[in-house]
Design a protein around this motif. Structure first.
Motif, PDB file in Angstrom:
ATOM      1  N   ALA A 143       5.118 -13.215   5.143  1.00  0.00           N
ATOM      2  CA  ALA A 143       4.386 -12.323   3.655  1.00  0.00           C
ATOM      3  C   ALA A 143       5.417 -12.989   2.236  1.00  0.00           C
ATOM      4  CB  ALA A 143       4.425 -11.081   3.912  1.00  0.00           C
ATOM      5  N   PRO A 144       4.028 -12.491   1.770  1.00  0.00           N
ATOM      6  CA  PRO A 144       4.378 -12.446  -0.104  1.00  0.00           C
ATOM      7  C   PRO A 144       5.686 -11.598   0.166  1.00  0.00           C
ATOM      8  CG  PRO A 144       2.732 -12.038  -0.126  1.00  0.00           C
ATOM      9  CD  PRO A 144       2.801 -11.561   1.408  1.00  0.00           C
ATOM     10  N   GLU A 145       6.983 -12.238  -1.449  1.00  0.00           N
ATOM     11  CA  GLU A 145       7.749 -11.465  -1.886  1.00  0.00           C
ATOM     12  C   GLU A 145       7.035 -10.260  -2.147  1.00  0.00           C
ATOM     13  OE1 GLU A 145      11.180 -11.583  -4.822  1.00  0.00           O
ATOM     14  OE2 GLU A 145       9.774 -13.018  -5.146  1.00  0.00           O
ATOM     15  N   GLU A 146       8.290  -9.536  -0.979  1.00  0.00           N
ATOM     16  CA  GLU A 146       8.127  -7.858  -1.178  1.00  0.00           C
ATOM     17  C   GLU A 146       8.580  -6.832  -2.836  1.00  0.00           C
ATOM     18  OE1 GLU A 146       8.986  -6.683   2.789  1.00  0.00           O
ATOM     19  OE2 GLU A 146       7.209  -7.381   3.538  1.00  0.00           O
ATOM     20  N   GLU A 147       8.283  -5.633  -2.575  1.00  0.00           N
ATOM     21  CA  GLU A 147       9.475  -5.306  -4.065  1.00  0.00           C
ATOM     22  C   GLU A 147      10.475  -5.214  -3.481  1.00  0.00           C
ATOM     23  OE1 GLU A 147       6.083  -2.616  -6.452  1.00  0.00           O
ATOM     24  OE2 GLU A 147       7.011  -1.962  -4.422  1.00  0.00           O
ATOM     25  N   THR A 148      11.013  -4.936  -5.074  1.00  0.00           N
ATOM     26  CA  THR A 148      12.646  -4.777  -5.084  1.00  0.00           C
ATOM     27  C   THR A 148      13.267  -3.249  -5.573  1.00  0.00           C
ATOM     28  OG1 THR A 148      13.016  -5.728  -6.987  1.00  0.00           O
ATOM     29  CG2 THR A 148      13.442  -7.368  -4.681  1.00  0.00           C
ATOM     30  N   HIS A 169       6.039  -0.707   3.787  1.00  0.00           N
ATOM     31  CA  HIS A 169       7.184  -1.967   3.380  1.00  0.00           C
ATOM     32  C   HIS A 169       8.239  -0.320   3.427  1.00  0.00           C
ATOM     33  CE1 HIS A 169      10.283  -3.839   2.460  1.00  0.00           C
ATOM     34  NE2 HIS A 169      10.752  -3.175   1.795  1.00  0.00           N
ATOM     35  N   PHE A 170       9.073  -1.455   4.439  1.00  0.00           N
ATOM     36  CA  PHE A 170      10.105   0.025   4.998  1.00  0.00           C
ATOM     37  C   PHE A 170      11.182  -0.406   4.849  1.00  0.00           C
ATOM     38  CE2 PHE A 170       7.004   0.225   8.412  1.00  0.00           C
ATOM     39  CZ  PHE A 170       6.255   1.518   8.131  1.00  0.00           C
ATOM     40  N   GLY A 171      12.119   0.480   3.887  1.00  0.00           N
ATOM     41  CA  GLY A 171      13.524  -0.129   3.487  1.00  0.00           C
ATOM     42  C   GLY A 171      14.868   0.298   4.192  1.00  0.00           C
ATOM     43  N   LYS A 172      15.663   0.221   4.260  1.00  0.00           N
ATOM     44  CA  LYS A 172      17.119   0.033   4.743  1.00  0.00           C
ATOM     45  C   LYS A 172      17.538   1.672   5.522  1.00  0.00           C
ATOM     46  CE  LYS A 172      21.121  -1.287   5.634  1.00  0.00           C
ATOM     47  NZ  LYS A 172      23.604  -1.200   4.706  1.00  0.00           N
ATOM     48  N   ALA A 173      16.808   1.956   6.840  1.00  0.00           N
ATOM     49  CA  ALA A 173      17.212   2.709   7.510  1.00  0.00           C
ATOM     50  C   ALA A 173      16.124   3.721   7.267  1.00  0.00           C
ATOM     51  CB  ALA A 173      18.601   3.596   6.938  1.00  0.00           C
ATOM     52  N   ALA A 174      15.515   3.008   6.867  1.00  0.00           N
ATOM     53  CA  ALA A 174      14.020   4.321   6.379  1.00  0.00           C
ATOM     54  C   ALA A 174      13.141   4.306   8.211  1.00  0.00           C
ATOM     55  CB  ALA A 174      12.696   3.674   5.945  1.00  0.00           C
ATOM     56  N   ALA A 175      12.915   5.324   8.422  1.00  0.00           N
ATOM     57  CA  ALA A 175      12.806   6.051   9.605  1.00  0.00           C
ATOM     58  C   ALA A 175      11.419   7.007   9.618  1.00  0.00           C
ATOM     59  CB  ALA A 175      13.859   6.630  10.771  1.00  0.00           C
ATOM     60  N   PRO A 176       9.863   6.690   9.596  1.00  0.00           N
ATOM     61  CA  PRO A 176       9.266   6.777   9.778  1.00  0.00           C
ATOM     62  C   PRO A 176       8.310   7.232  10.572  1.00  0.00           C
ATOM     63  CG  PRO A 176       8.576   4.908   8.674  1.00  0.00           C
ATOM     64  CD  PRO A 176       9.968   4.666   8.869  1.00  0.00           C
ATOM     65  N   VAL A 177       7.377   7.872  11.049  1.00  0.00           N
ATOM     66  CA  VAL A 177       6.648   8.323  11.987  1.00  0.00           C
ATOM     67  C   VAL A 177       4.769   8.548  11.734  1.00  0.00           C
ATOM     68  CG1 VAL A 177       5.066   9.494  13.844  1.00  0.00           C
ATOM     69  CG2 VAL A 177       7.715  10.110  13.345  1.00  0.00           C
ATOM     70  N   LEU A 178       4.156   7.144  11.989  1.00  0.00           N
ATOM     71  CA  LEU A 178       2.576   6.874  11.421  1.00  0.00           C
ATOM     72  C   LEU A 178       2.144   6.242  12.311  1.00  0.00           C
ATOM     73  CD1 LEU A 178       4.691   4.552  10.193  1.00  0.00           C
ATOM     74  CD2 LEU A 178       2.861   3.950   9.014  1.00  0.00           C
ATOM     75  N   LYS A 179       0.620   7.420  11.997  1.00  0.00           N
ATOM     76  CA  LYS A 179      -0.398   8.146  13.620  1.00  0.00           C
ATOM     77  C   LYS A 179      -1.464   7.650  13.502  1.00  0.00           C
ATOM     78  CE  LYS A 179       2.728  11.838  15.528  1.00  0.00           C
ATOM     79  NZ  LYS A 179       3.025  13.862  15.737  1.00  0.00           N
ATOM     80  N   HIS A 180      -1.882   7.439  13.984  1.00  0.00           N
ATOM     81  CA  HIS A 180      -3.610   6.835  13.776  1.00  0.00           C
ATOM     82  C   HIS A 180      -4.339   6.545  12.481  1.00  0.00           C
ATOM     83  CE1 HIS A 180      -3.879   9.830  17.338  1.00  0.00           C
ATOM     84  NE2 HIS A 180      -3.377  10.636  16.583  1.00  0.00           N
ATOM     85  N   GLY A 225       0.595  -1.346  -0.127  1.00  0.00           N
ATOM     86  CA  GLY A 225       0.154   0.779  -0.250  1.00  0.00           C
ATOM     87  C   GLY A 225       1.064   1.351  -0.125  1.00  0.00           C
ATOM     88  N   ILE A 226       1.967   1.149   0.844  1.00  0.00           N
ATOM     89  CA  ILE A 226       3.099   2.751   0.878  1.00  0.00           C
ATOM     90  C   ILE A 226       4.008   1.770   1.224  1.00  0.00           C
ATOM     91  CG2 ILE A 226       3.489   4.351   2.410  1.00  0.00           C
ATOM     92  CD1 ILE A 226       0.680   4.866   2.863  1.00  0.00           C
ATOM     93  N   TYR A 227       5.177   2.399  -0.077  1.00  0.00           N
ATOM     94  CA  TYR A 227       6.370   1.704   0.480  1.00  0.00           C
ATOM     95  C   TYR A 227       7.224   2.787   0.451  1.00  0.00           C
ATOM     96  CZ  TYR A 227      10.950  -0.331  -1.963  1.00  0.00           C
ATOM     97  OH  TYR A 227      12.088  -0.924  -2.153  1.00  0.00           O
ATOM     98  N   LEU A 228       8.267   2.903   1.433  1.00  0.00           N
ATOM     99  CA  LEU A 228       9.526   3.361   1.755  1.00  0.00           C
ATOM    100  C   LEU A 228      10.715   3.382   1.199  1.00  0.00           C
ATOM    101  CD1 LEU A 228       7.618   4.985   3.242  1.00  0.00           C
ATOM    102  CD2 LEU A 228       8.478   5.639   4.866  1.00  0.00           C
ATOM    103  N   ALA A 229      11.414   3.852   0.348  1.00  0.00           N
ATOM    104  CA  ALA A 229      12.519   3.523  -0.054  1.00  0.00           C
ATOM    105  C   ALA A 229      13.851   3.775   0.891  1.00  0.00           C
ATOM    106  CB  ALA A 229      13.258   3.700  -1.623  1.00  0.00           C
ATOM    107  N   GLU A 230      14.931   3.287   0.729  1.00  0.00           N
ATOM    108  CA  GLU A 230      15.976   2.836   1.851  1.00  0.00           C
ATOM    109  C   GLU A 230      16.221   4.397   2.466  1.00  0.00           C
ATOM    110  OE1 GLU A 230      20.731   2.439   1.706  1.00  0.00           O
ATOM    111  OE2 GLU A 230      19.765   2.062   0.142  1.00  0.00           O
TER     112      GLU A 230
END
Length: 207
Positions: free
Chosen positions: A134-139, A69-80, A44-49
């Motif tokens: 889980a199913p194979e994720e995006e590369t 999906h959160f890539g290497k060293a991704a650091a998002p904040v998710l609220k609600h 649904g929402i993909y964050l790259a490295e």
């Protein structure tokens, strides 16, 4: 696709995308509010490295891959944020450090244990000790292929392709011990010749 900077995305619906619904590129840190992503074929929402950003009151429904999906060293904040009827809740690469505040998976509060539950499990269901497969994720190749299918954006495609090639060549050079190219010009001395790189029998893709 969010490529760089701190763009703001608000009150938007993304439906039935052929890949991931919303892609945040490496290093970008957007502010995303009230975005709904439904029935994405992949994440649904993909964050790259090294991507980051704040995601508030977002809904991800019915994605074919894990909702986020959160890539290497991704650091998002998710609220609600709310996840419903997806193939999984969260997939992440090594070094990713997402923060969840008052998020839910099919009504279950988002915790490491809840993220491990198969989505759709009833509240109070036993929590497995291991994260469900889980199913194979995006590369990166998948994301680039999706970008290539977009109509227009020719300059963006060229810029992204150039950055990826440069990154791969730099990594290859470091692994093979090639010297870095540095040009130093002064008014009192001629430029120092750059040593020739050793020839490789393989392509940069083989490094």
């Amino acid at each position: 696709m969010v490529e760089a900077g701190t763009a703001e995305i608000e009150s938007t619906s993304i439906e039935k995308s052929g890949g991931s619904g919303l892609v945040v590129w490496s290093g970008a840190s957007p502010v995303v509010r009230d975005v709904s992503v439904s029935k994405a074929a992949k994440n649904g929402i993909y964050l790259a490295e090294k991507a980051a950003g704040t995601f508030t009151s977002c809904d991800v429904v019915g994605s074919g891959f894990p909702a986020f999906h959160f890539g290497k060293a991704a650091a998002p904040v998710l609220k609600h944020c709310r996840i419903r009827d997806c193939a999984g809740a969260v997939g992440e690469d090594e070094g990713a450090t997402p923060t969840f505040e008052d998020c839910t998976v099919d009504g279950i509060p988002m915790t490491p244990a809840a993220a491990a539950l198969p989505v759709g499990a009833p509240a109070g269901a036993p929590v497995p000790l291991d994260i469900a497969e889980a199913p194979e994720e995006e590369t990166l190749e998948d994301v680039l292929a999706e970008l290539g299918e977009q109509i227009g954006l020719e300059r963006v495609k060229r810029d992204v392709s150039s950055m990826v090639k440069l990154s791969r060549r730099s990594g290859c050079a470091r692994r093979q011990g090639w010297p870095r190219r540095r040009s130093v010009a002064t008014s009192s001395s001629p430029a120092t010749p750059v040593p020739a790189r050793p020839r490789s029998l393989g392509s940069t893709a083989d490094c």
